[in-house]
Motif scaffolding. Structure first.
Motif, PDB file in Angstrom:
ATOM      1  N   ASP A 105      -7.417  -0.924  -3.226  1.00 41.59           N
ATOM      2  CA  ASP A 105      -8.247   0.081  -2.566  1.00 41.59           C
ATOM      3  C   ASP A 105      -9.716  -0.124  -2.955  1.00 41.59           C
ATOM      4  O   ASP A 105     -10.132   0.205  -4.067  1.00 41.59           O
ATOM      5  CB  ASP A 105      -7.765   1.474  -2.998  1.00 41.59           C
ATOM      6  N   ASP A 156      -1.966   7.749  -4.653  1.00 46.66           N
ATOM      7  CA  ASP A 156      -3.186   8.163  -3.975  1.00 46.66           C
ATOM      8  C   ASP A 156      -4.266   8.379  -5.039  1.00 46.66           C
ATOM      9  O   ASP A 156      -3.976   8.853  -6.138  1.00 46.66           O
ATOM     10  CB  ASP A 156      -2.929   9.457  -3.204  1.00 46.66           C
ATOM     11  N   PRO A 158       0.792  -1.230   0.000  1.00 46.64           N
ATOM     12  CA  PRO A 158       0.000   0.000   0.000  1.00 46.64           C
ATOM     13  C   PRO A 158       0.827   1.283   0.000  1.00 46.64           C
ATOM     14  O   PRO A 158       0.446   2.251  -0.616  1.00 46.64           O
ATOM     15  CB  PRO A 158      -0.852  -0.129   1.264  1.00 46.64           C
TER      16      PRO A 158
END
Length: 136
Positions: free
Chosen positions: A125, A50, A45
């Protein structure tokens, strides 16, 4: 409920093949060297971009690419199945499929690295993946 799962499967399938195609391009520093050990590293991660790094234009281009990938996957899955007993032919079919996927990414205005970043983030995600599925 079934469509999002199929869509997600196509997303992961196309991402894996596109990543393979990217790694196989001549001169790509990510391409495995002949004498180098072939180990894969998992994306953690903290190595992922992002979600805010991707513009609506990026995501729209990704979605358009995904729709094309579904057709490419269907076409070349059948071709691969038909050539399963002929390894050389199967390899050519796989290479052709990878090239078609690379072309789909580029024709929709994305660079391969950008496309692969979106795929990697979607794999890790759930919220980002849900956002992509809503756009589909």
């Amino acid at each position: 409920m079934k469509k999002p799962m199929i869509t997600l499967a196509a997303l992961l399938f196309s991402g894996a093949l596109t990543a393979t195609a990217t790694a196989q391009q001549p001169g790509n520093p990510a391409a495995p060297q002949q004498n180098a050990p072939q180990t894969q590293t998992m994306q953690t991660p903290q190595n992922l971009p992002d979600a805010s790094e991707f513009s609506d234009t990026d995501l729209d281009a990704f979605i358009a690419t995904q729709k094309e990938m579904a057709g490419i996957q269907q076409t070349y899955s059948r071709k691969l199945q038909a050539s399963k007993d002929e390894p050389q032919k199967a390899m050519k079919v796989q290479q052709e499929a990878q090239q078609k996927m690379v072309e789909a990414v580029e024709e929709n205005g994305l660079e391969l690295e950008r496309y692969n970043q979106i795929v990697r983030l979607a794999q890790h995600d759930a919220d980002f993946r849900a956002t992509l599925q809503e756009k589909l």
